[in-house]
Motif scaffolding. Structure first.
Motif, mmCIF file in Angstrom:
data_model
loop_
_atom_site.group_PDB
_atom_site.id
_atom_site.type_symbol
_atom_site.label_atom_id
_atom_site.label_comp_id
_atom_site.label_asym_id
_atom_site.label_seq_id
_atom_site.Cartn_x
_atom_site.Cartn_y
_atom_site.Cartn_z
ATOM 1 N N ARG A 71 21.297 -2.008 39.514
ATOM 2 C CA ARG A 71 20.219 -2.864 39.979
ATOM 3 C C ARG A 71 20.766 -3.806 41.047
ATOM 4 N N PRO A 72 19.940 -4.209 41.991
ATOM 5 C CA PRO A 72 20.409 -5.144 43.027
ATOM 6 C C PRO A 72 20.947 -6.430 42.408
ATOM 7 N N GLY A 73 22.108 -6.866 42.881
ATOM 8 C CA GLY A 73 22.681 -8.114 42.422
ATOM 9 C C GLY A 73 23.611 -7.991 41.236
ATOM 10 N N LEU A 87 27.268 -5.872 46.178
ATOM 11 C CA LEU A 87 26.282 -6.900 46.530
ATOM 12 C C LEU A 87 25.822 -6.770 47.975
ATOM 13 N N PHE A 90 23.113 -8.998 50.193
ATOM 14 C CA PHE A 90 23.118 -10.415 49.852
ATOM 15 C C PHE A 90 24.014 -11.181 50.822
ATOM 16 N N ILE A 129 27.171 -16.712 46.768
ATOM 17 C CA ILE A 129 26.126 -15.733 47.005
ATOM 18 C C ILE A 129 24.835 -16.482 47.291
ATOM 19 N N GLN A 130 24.223 -16.172 48.432
ATOM 20 C CA GLN A 130 23.029 -16.886 48.865
ATOM 21 C C GLN A 130 23.280 -18.394 48.905
ATOM 22 N N TYR A 134 29.346 -18.541 43.001
ATOM 23 C CA TYR A 134 29.273 -17.297 42.234
ATOM 24 C C TYR A 134 30.469 -17.135 41.301
ATOM 25 N N GLN A 224 24.629 -17.201 37.707
ATOM 26 C CA GLN A 224 24.546 -16.402 38.929
ATOM 27 C C GLN A 224 25.050 -14.969 38.750
ATOM 28 N N GLN A 226 25.918 -11.304 37.370
ATOM 29 C CA GLN A 226 25.296 -10.258 36.556
ATOM 30 C C GLN A 226 26.139 -8.985 36.672
#
Length: 234
Positions: A71-73, A87, A90, A129-130, A134, A224, A226
């Motif tokens: 999954r994304p992230g 990632l 991102f 991240i963003q 992180y 944050q 995952q």
């Protein structure tokens, strides 16, 4: 990077470029050998790499199929390619907190198979991240293998530099996980409180010849970060 690893990356790019989805079938083995102009043995080893990464699965007598387990992230905990691959898409940044040359302490001598006289690079980074914290990364690189490292490289992808510039050929990694509590030193850097829980990983990375070259400790932000683990067949 060995030939089958290069081919594995090329097949991965092919899957992305063709926008193949879960269950879509890849060309047969003979067609892949023609497409990438390599031997059948190289293709088989490349497919083994992709299967371990959770990108494909093979069904005897039916073919090779795309698997979309990520999954994304989410970071692949069994992977050893760094954050940039998992990632992608991102906004990732690496802020260098410090970079020093140190004599290898007893623990590093044991883990990286170094003598007391040998040096290591100690690179400490905050990964964002963003724009949000992180993880904190504390990495030790054997100067026997990593001859040069500076802060500019530290702000980019160190492993890409090691592969493309120093031509190091990675083999495998041992990764250990445990839940820990953040110290007074580490907590503010992750915008957390002292003694907040964190997932802590210790990793030892090896070259293809089995020689260890890197030992890293990462502490992840509890909200944050995952993760996922692609399992092999039962």
């Amino acid at each position: 990077m060995l030939k089958y690893e290069q081919v594995a990356k090329q097949i991965e790019v092919f899957i992305k470029d063709e926008q193949l989805q879960q269950g879509d079938k890849l060309p047969i083995l003979d067609r892949l050998t023609e497409q990438f102009e390599v031997s059948k043995t190289t293709i088989i080893k490349a497919l083994e790499v992709l299967e371990i990464k959770g990108l494909i699965y093979q069904v005897r007598g039916s073919g090779i199929f795309v698997r979309q387990s990520q999954r994304p992230g989410f970071i692949n905990l069994t992977g050893a390619e760094g954050f940039a691959n998992d990632l992608a898409g991102f906004d990732l940044q690496a802020e260098v907190l410090s970079l020093e040359t140190l004599k290898a302490e007893e623990k590093l001598q044991e883990l990286l198979k170094l003598s007391p006289e040998e040096d290591v690079y100690c690179l400490k980074r905050q990964r964002l991240i963003q724009g949000l914290p992180y993880c904190l990364e504390e990495s030790y690189y054997s100067k026997r293998h990593v001859l040069y490292l500076n802060e500019e490289i530290g702000r980019a992808s160190v492993f890409t530099y090691l592969q493309e510039d120093l031509k190091l050929s990675f083999g495998f990694a041992d990764i250990y996980f445990r839940i820990s509590n953040l110290s007074k030193e580490h907590a503010p850097l992750l915008n957390q409180r002292e003694n907040d829980a964190t997932l802590l990983t210790e990793s030892i990375y090896y070259l293809h010849n089995g020689e260890p070259f890197n030992y890293s400790v990462l502490r992840y932000h509890k909200d944050q970060a995952q993760f996922f683990v692609p399992s092999l067949r039962y």
